[in-house]
Motif scaffolding. Structure first.
Motif, short mmCIF file in Angstrom:
data_model
loop_
_atom_site.label_atom_id
_atom_site.label_comp_id
_atom_site.label_asym_id
_atom_site.label_seq_id
_atom_site.Cartn_x
_atom_site.Cartn_y
_atom_site.Cartn_z
N ARG A 101 41.56 130.89 39.32
CA ARG A 101 40.80 129.65 39.20
C ARG A 101 40.72 128.93 40.54
O ARG A 101 41.63 128.99 41.36
CB ARG A 101 41.42 128.76 38.14
N SER A 102 39.64 128.20 40.72
CA SER A 102 39.42 127.48 41.98
C SER A 102 40.36 126.28 42.08
O SER A 102 40.86 125.77 41.07
CB SER A 102 37.97 126.98 42.06
N VAL A 103 40.54 125.81 43.30
CA VAL A 103 41.32 124.60 43.53
C VAL A 103 40.68 123.43 42.79
O VAL A 103 41.39 122.60 42.20
CB VAL A 103 41.44 124.30 45.05
N ASP A 104 39.37 123.35 42.79
CA ASP A 104 38.68 122.25 42.11
C ASP A 104 38.97 122.25 40.61
O ASP A 104 39.19 121.20 40.01
CB ASP A 104 37.17 122.32 42.33
N ARG A 105 38.99 123.42 39.99
CA ARG A 105 39.26 123.53 38.56
C ARG A 105 40.71 123.11 38.27
O ARG A 105 40.99 122.35 37.34
CB ARG A 105 39.01 124.96 38.09
N LYS A 106 41.65 123.59 39.09
CA LYS A 106 43.07 123.23 38.91
C LYS A 106 43.26 121.73 39.15
O LYS A 106 43.99 121.06 38.40
CB LYS A 106 43.96 124.04 39.85
N ARG A 107 42.60 121.20 40.16
CA ARG A 107 42.71 119.77 40.47
C ARG A 107 42.16 118.92 39.32
O ARG A 107 42.75 117.90 38.96
CB ARG A 107 41.97 119.45 41.78
N ALA A 108 41.06 119.34 38.73
CA ALA A 108 40.48 118.60 37.60
C ALA A 108 41.46 118.55 36.43
O ALA A 108 41.64 117.49 35.80
CB ALA A 108 39.15 119.23 37.18
N PHE A 109 42.11 119.67 36.13
CA PHE A 109 43.11 119.69 35.06
C PHE A 109 44.30 118.80 35.41
O PHE A 109 44.75 118.00 34.57
CB PHE A 109 43.58 121.12 34.76
N ALA A 110 44.80 118.91 36.62
CA ALA A 110 45.95 118.10 37.04
C ALA A 110 45.63 116.61 36.93
O ALA A 110 46.42 115.83 36.38
CB ALA A 110 46.37 118.46 38.46
N LEU A 111 44.48 116.20 37.43
CA LEU A 111 44.11 114.78 37.39
C LEU A 111 43.92 114.28 35.96
O LEU A 111 44.36 113.18 35.62
CB LEU A 111 42.86 114.54 38.22
N ALA A 112 43.27 115.08 35.13
CA ALA A 112 43.06 114.68 33.74
C ALA A 112 44.40 114.54 33.00
O ALA A 112 44.60 113.60 32.23
CB ALA A 112 42.16 115.69 33.03
N THR A 113 45.31 115.46 33.26
CA THR A 113 46.63 115.41 32.62
C THR A 113 47.42 114.19 33.09
O THR A 113 48.02 113.48 32.28
CB THR A 113 47.40 116.71 32.91
N MET A 114 47.40 113.93 34.40
CA MET A 114 48.15 112.78 34.91
C MET A 114 47.53 111.47 34.43
O MET A 114 48.25 110.52 34.11
CB MET A 114 48.24 112.85 36.44
N GLU A 115 46.21 111.40 34.36
CA GLU A 115 45.56 110.19 33.86
C GLU A 115 45.96 109.93 32.40
O GLU A 115 46.27 108.80 32.01
CB GLU A 115 44.04 110.30 33.98
N TYR A 116 45.96 110.98 31.60
CA TYR A 116 46.36 110.85 30.20
C TYR A 116 47.82 110.40 30.10
O TYR A 116 48.14 109.47 29.35
CB TYR A 116 46.15 112.18 29.46
N ALA A 117 48.71 111.02 30.86
CA ALA A 117 50.13 110.64 30.82
C ALA A 117 50.34 109.21 31.27
O ALA A 117 51.16 108.48 30.68
CB ALA A 117 50.95 111.61 31.68
N ALA A 118 49.62 108.79 32.29
CA ALA A 118 49.74 107.41 32.78
C ALA A 118 49.32 106.43 31.69
O ALA A 118 50.02 105.43 31.43
CB ALA A 118 48.90 107.21 34.03
N ASP A 119 48.21 106.70 31.04
CA ASP A 119 47.71 105.81 30.00
C ASP A 119 48.59 105.83 28.75
O ASP A 119 48.86 104.78 28.16
CB ASP A 119 46.28 106.19 29.60
N GLU A 120 49.01 107.01 28.35
CA GLU A 120 49.74 107.16 27.10
C GLU A 120 51.21 106.72 27.19
O GLU A 120 51.75 106.14 26.25
CB GLU A 120 49.67 108.63 26.65
#
Length: 125
Positions: free
Chosen positions: A72-91
């Motif tokens: 997988r591309s860096v962009d794809r991995k980065r998108a998953f990482a950011l989405a996961t961290m955003e969810y954890a921060a909010d939740e």
């Protein structure tokens, strides 16, 4: 056949763990273009003294060690990482400075279950 291993310096209820695992699986399948049946998630609660991060501020810490198939591309991995961290921060009210994601990539055949040996990842698999 990813293994997403979370360490968190915060107590979570069984319902929170289940919800978190389900949401992270959903984020993974969306951002990494795969299906959910083979996504494994672990959530380990840690005492705050067991986790350290140089840039951390007051608040719980969350680390993700993502064992994934290579390809997988860096962009794809980065998108998953950011989405996961955003969810954890909010939740869970985890400060951005207190989260870290590390990807370890493996050849597809290094990841297996009883019923299958993984293949190489392609955008269509």
């Amino acid at each position: 056949m990813p293994l997403l291993q979370f360490d968190i310096a915060r107590s979570l209820s069984a319902a929170e763990k289940t919800s978190f695992a389900e949401r992270v699986t959903e984020l993974y399948t969306t951002e990494m273009r795969t299906t959910s049946g083979h996504v494994a998630v672990t959530i380990r609660e840690r005492d705050s003294a067991e986790m350290h991060l140089g840039r951390a501020v007051d608040g719980p810490l969350l680390f993700l060690d993502a064992e994934i198939r290579q390809g997988r591309s860096v962009d794809r991995k980065r998108a998953f990482a950011l989405a996961t961290m955003e969810y954890a921060a909010d939740e869970f009210d985890i400060p951005d400075e207190n989260m870290k994601v590390v990807f370890t990539e493996h050849p597809g055949d290094a990841m297996m279950g009883v019923d299958r040996v993984g293949g190489e990842w392609t955008p269509d698999s």
